[in-house]
Write an enzyme that holds these catalytic residues in place. Structure first.
Site, PDB file in Angstrom:
ATOM      1  N   ASN A  24     -12.684  34.595  12.703  1.00  0.00           N
ATOM      2  CA  ASN A  24     -13.096  34.067  11.400  1.00  0.00           C
ATOM      3  C   ASN A  24     -14.459  34.668  11.050  1.00  0.00           C
ATOM      4  O   ASN A  24     -15.455  34.378  11.704  1.00  0.00           O
ATOM      5  CB  ASN A  24     -13.169  32.540  11.482  1.00  0.00           C
ATOM      6  CG  ASN A  24     -13.651  31.886  10.197  1.00  0.00           C
ATOM      7  OD1 ASN A  24     -14.162  32.556   9.297  1.00  0.00           O
ATOM      8  ND2 ASN A  24     -13.502  30.575  10.108  1.00  0.00           N
ATOM      9  N   HIS A  36      -8.279  32.941   3.303  1.00  0.00           N
ATOM     10  CA  HIS A  36      -9.387  33.006   4.259  1.00  0.00           C
ATOM     11  C   HIS A  36      -8.821  32.868   5.670  1.00  0.00           C
ATOM     12  O   HIS A  36      -7.946  32.036   5.924  1.00  0.00           O
ATOM     13  CB  HIS A  36     -10.378  31.878   3.955  1.00  0.00           C
ATOM     14  CG  HIS A  36     -11.373  31.658   5.041  1.00  0.00           C
ATOM     15  ND1 HIS A  36     -12.107  32.690   5.589  1.00  0.00           N
ATOM     16  CD2 HIS A  36     -11.742  30.533   5.714  1.00  0.00           C
ATOM     17  CE1 HIS A  36     -12.887  32.206   6.538  1.00  0.00           C
ATOM     18  NE2 HIS A  36     -12.686  30.902   6.627  1.00  0.00           N
ATOM     19  N   CYS A  83     -17.270  30.456   3.347  1.00  0.00           N
ATOM     20  CA  CYS A  83     -15.993  31.176   3.436  1.00  0.00           C
ATOM     21  C   CYS A  83     -15.315  31.350   2.071  1.00  0.00           C
ATOM     22  O   CYS A  83     -14.324  32.072   1.960  1.00  0.00           O
ATOM     23  CB  CYS A  83     -15.065  30.472   4.408  1.00  0.00           C
ATOM     24  SG  CYS A  83     -15.864  30.100   5.975  1.00  0.00           S
TER      25      CYS A  83
HETATM   26  C1  LIG Z   1     -11.036  23.576  15.707  1.00  0.00           C
HETATM   27  C2  LIG Z   1      -9.556  23.343  15.930  1.00  0.00           C
HETATM   28  C3  LIG Z   1      -8.907  24.632  16.403  1.00  0.00           C
HETATM   29  C4  LIG Z   1      -9.392  22.284  16.996  1.00  0.00           C
HETATM   30  O1  LIG Z   1      -7.997  22.057  17.195  1.00  0.00           O
HETATM   31  P1  LIG Z   1      -7.405  20.593  17.182  1.00  0.00           P
HETATM   32  O2  LIG Z   1      -5.952  20.734  17.433  1.00  0.00           O
HETATM   33  O3  LIG Z   1      -7.831  19.924  15.901  1.00  0.00           O
HETATM   34  O4  LIG Z   1      -8.130  19.961  18.406  1.00  0.00           O
HETATM   35  P2  LIG Z   1      -8.570  18.420  18.609  1.00  0.00           P
HETATM   36  O5  LIG Z   1      -9.987  18.281  18.181  1.00  0.00           O
HETATM   37  O6  LIG Z   1      -7.529  17.524  17.993  1.00  0.00           O
HETATM   38  O7  LIG Z   1      -8.455  18.288  20.148  1.00  0.00           O
HETATM   39  C5  LIG Z   1      -7.190  18.335  20.815  1.00  0.00           C
HETATM   40  C6  LIG Z   1      -7.415  18.502  22.288  1.00  0.00           C
HETATM   41  O8  LIG Z   1      -7.959  19.825  22.539  1.00  0.00           O
HETATM   42  C7  LIG Z   1      -9.215  19.706  23.240  1.00  0.00           C
HETATM   43  N1  LIG Z   1     -10.086  20.742  22.714  1.00  0.00           N
HETATM   44  C8  LIG Z   1     -10.863  20.687  21.592  1.00  0.00           C
HETATM   45  N2  LIG Z   1     -11.501  21.856  21.438  1.00  0.00           N
HETATM   46  C9  LIG Z   1     -11.121  22.640  22.458  1.00  0.00           C
HETATM   47  C10 LIG Z   1     -11.436  23.961  22.842  1.00  0.00           C
HETATM   48  N3  LIG Z   1     -12.275  24.733  22.126  1.00  0.00           N
HETATM   49  N4  LIG Z   1     -10.847  24.467  23.942  1.00  0.00           N
HETATM   50  C11 LIG Z   1      -9.997  23.714  24.672  1.00  0.00           C
HETATM   51  N5  LIG Z   1      -9.669  22.473  24.372  1.00  0.00           N
HETATM   52  C12 LIG Z   1     -10.223  21.937  23.266  1.00  0.00           C
HETATM   53  C13 LIG Z   1      -9.714  18.319  22.950  1.00  0.00           C
HETATM   54  O9  LIG Z   1     -10.551  17.884  23.982  1.00  0.00           O
HETATM   55  C14 LIG Z   1      -8.427  17.534  22.894  1.00  0.00           C
HETATM   56  O10 LIG Z   1      -8.001  17.257  24.202  1.00  0.00           O
HETATM   57  P3  LIG Z   1      -7.206  15.864  24.544  1.00  0.00           P
HETATM   58  O11 LIG Z   1      -5.931  15.943  23.744  1.00  0.00           O
HETATM   59  O12 LIG Z   1      -7.006  15.956  26.020  1.00  0.00           O
HETATM   60  O13 LIG Z   1      -8.116  14.787  24.091  1.00  0.00           O
HETATM   61  C15 LIG Z   1      -8.877  22.882  14.623  1.00  0.00           C
HETATM   62  O14 LIG Z   1      -9.265  21.579  14.303  1.00  0.00           O
HETATM   63  C16 LIG Z   1      -9.157  23.742  13.449  1.00  0.00           C
HETATM   64  O15 LIG Z   1      -8.787  24.906  13.449  1.00  0.00           O
HETATM   65  N6  LIG Z   1      -9.782  23.175  12.381  1.00  0.00           N
HETATM   66  C17 LIG Z   1     -10.032  23.874  11.148  1.00  0.00           C
HETATM   67  C18 LIG Z   1     -10.969  24.977  11.467  1.00  0.00           C
HETATM   68  C19 LIG Z   1     -11.333  25.796  10.338  1.00  0.00           C
HETATM   69  O16 LIG Z   1     -10.501  26.270   9.632  1.00  0.00           O
HETATM   70  N7  LIG Z   1     -12.632  26.015  10.207  1.00  0.00           N
HETATM   71  C20 LIG Z   1     -13.193  26.959   9.384  1.00  0.00           C
HETATM   72  C21 LIG Z   1     -13.108  26.584   7.964  1.00  0.00           C
HETATM   73  S1  LIG Z   1     -13.968  27.795   7.114  1.00  0.00           S
END
Ligand SMILES: CC(C)(COP(=O)(O)OP(=O)(O)OC[C@H]1O[C@@H](n2cnc3c(N)ncnc32)[C@H](O)[C@@H]1OP(=O)(O)O)[C@@H](O)C(=O)NCCC(=O)NCCS
Length: 335
Positions: A291, A260, A123
């Site tokens: 993305n 990004h 990215c």
């Molecule tokens: C991926 C992302 C959206 C996940 O969101 P998050 O808030 O960190 O989610 P978590 O892993 O803390 O999980 C929180 C809750 O959502 C749930 N969850 C995780 N992924 C899920 C999904 N795809 N759909 C629904 N629920 C989801 C988890 O089970 C958890 O549930 P709980 O609270 O009951 O245990 C986030 O971490 C993110 O955007 N990270 C950076 C991504 C990025 O920029 N990547 C590219 C870089 S180039």
């Protein structure tokens, strides 16, 4: 006596002369993909800002996307393909490890025999490409350089993956960089942190797939979402500020901020930490495109300029970051 060697030297400045964009032709809504990951439209919108993503159909290849974006960028730059002296394609979705996507693209757009190679910086790749193109033009390696970010990430998105698949889209963005009498690309702040190599990338290797006797799935993308999120918010805001400092400008001098397109919450957090004044337009292309890794910054820039023609000629801070963990940021003059 040893003769004195000639060394190349180029234009005093460089700038982006024209942009092009191509998005996958399919609009894929959150409803279309939530089933296999037990998620919801509401969850995805709230946590990421993605309403829908653009994906390419089975008959559209990543080279097709790159070609469409490149031809538009060349036309907008007002040059001929045969004037291009370098083709730098950032991609993680070339269908083969070799030859490069860049060499094929160069032939397709009529720029042969320009030097052509792929950049593997995920990215951050477009910002790496702009950094290299700037050096090419000012160092005299080429007069015009085509920089492309091109991805068909749907080829590497597992429908059952909850960590990243729902974010991913397909598209290509292209820029022609050429000579300028005035500075148009400020110094790049870039780097990598391979100690977090595992935080985002593929879930297995091609060799494991080959040796897996059908038991190992085709490698697809996965990430440790929270690790990437925290790194992006804390470390990348600092890099963005360093790019402003290196350019000798402040956030109040910007016309646009084009990060990004990883997650709307990351974009909002950047805007807060950089104390962007209200007048600075922030790219939020992720809502409708998803993305698209290396393509996301040029795609977002292209959309922003179409929506806000008054931004032409203004300053934009762009920052890319992702797998590796690699990053790059620079201030540019918008074409
Ligand atoms: C991926 C992302 C959206 C996940 O969101 P998050 O808030 O960190 O989610 P978590 O892993 O803390 O999980 C929180 C809750 O959502 C749930 N969850 C995780 N992924 C899920 C999904 N795809 N759909 C629904 N629920 C989801 C988890 O089970 C958890 O549930 P709980 O609270 O009951 O245990 C986030 O971490 C993110 O955007 N990270 C950076 C991504 C990025 O920029 N990547 C590219 C870089 S180039």
């Amino acid at each position: 006596m040893t003769p004195t060697l000639a060394q190349s030297s180029g234009s005093p400045g460089s700038r982006i002369l024209g942009l092009g964009a191509a998005r996958g032709e399919l609009i894929v809504s959150n409803h279309d993909i939530v089933g296999p990951i037990d998620s919801s439209d509401e969850w995805i919108q709230k946590r990421t800002g993605v309403i829908e993503r653009r994906r390419a159909g089975a008959d559209t290849t990543v080279v097709d996307l790159a070609q469409a974006a490149s031809l538009e960028a060349i036309e907008n730059a007002g040059i001929r393909p045969d004037q291009i002296g370098g083709v730098l394609v950032s991609t993680i979705s070339n269908s083969v490890p070799t030859p490069s996507l860049a060499a094929l693209l160069t032939d397709r757009i009529g720029a042969t025999p320009a030097p052509a190679y792929d950049i593997s910086a995920a990215c951050a790749g477009y910002t790496y490409g702009i950094a290299q193109a700037d050096a090419f033009v000012r160092g005299g390696l080429a007069e015009y350089v085509l920089v492309v970010g091109a991805e068909k990430l749907s080829d590497f998105a597992k429908p059952t993956d909850r960590t990243i698949s729902f974010l991913l889209g397909d598209g290509a963005g292209a820029a022609v960089v050429g000579p300028s009498d005035t500075p148009g690309i400020a110094p790049t702040v870039w780097g990598s942190d391979g100690s977090k190599w595992d935080a985002i990338g593929m879930d297995s290797t091609i060799a494991a797939y080959r040796d897996g006797a059908g038991e190992v799935a085709w490698p697809t993308l996965r990430q440790e979402g929270q690790t990437v999120f925290r790194w992006a918010v804390w470390e990348m805001a600092k890099v963005a500020q360093q790019a402003l400092d290196a350019a000798g400008v402040s956030s109040a001098d910007l016309a646009a901020f084009i990060p990004h397109q990883a997650n709307m919450r990351i974009i909002d957090e950047f805007a807060k930490q950089l104390r962007l004044p209200d007048g600075v337009v922030v790219a939020r292309d992720i809502a409708r495109t998803g993305n698209t890794s290396a393509a996301s910054i040029p795609l977002a820039t292209h959309a922003l300029l179409a929506e806000h023609p008054e931004l032409h000629g203004g300053l934009a801070l762009q920052i890319g970051f992702g797998a590796g963990l690699v990053f790059g940021a620079q201030v540019v003059v918008l074409p």
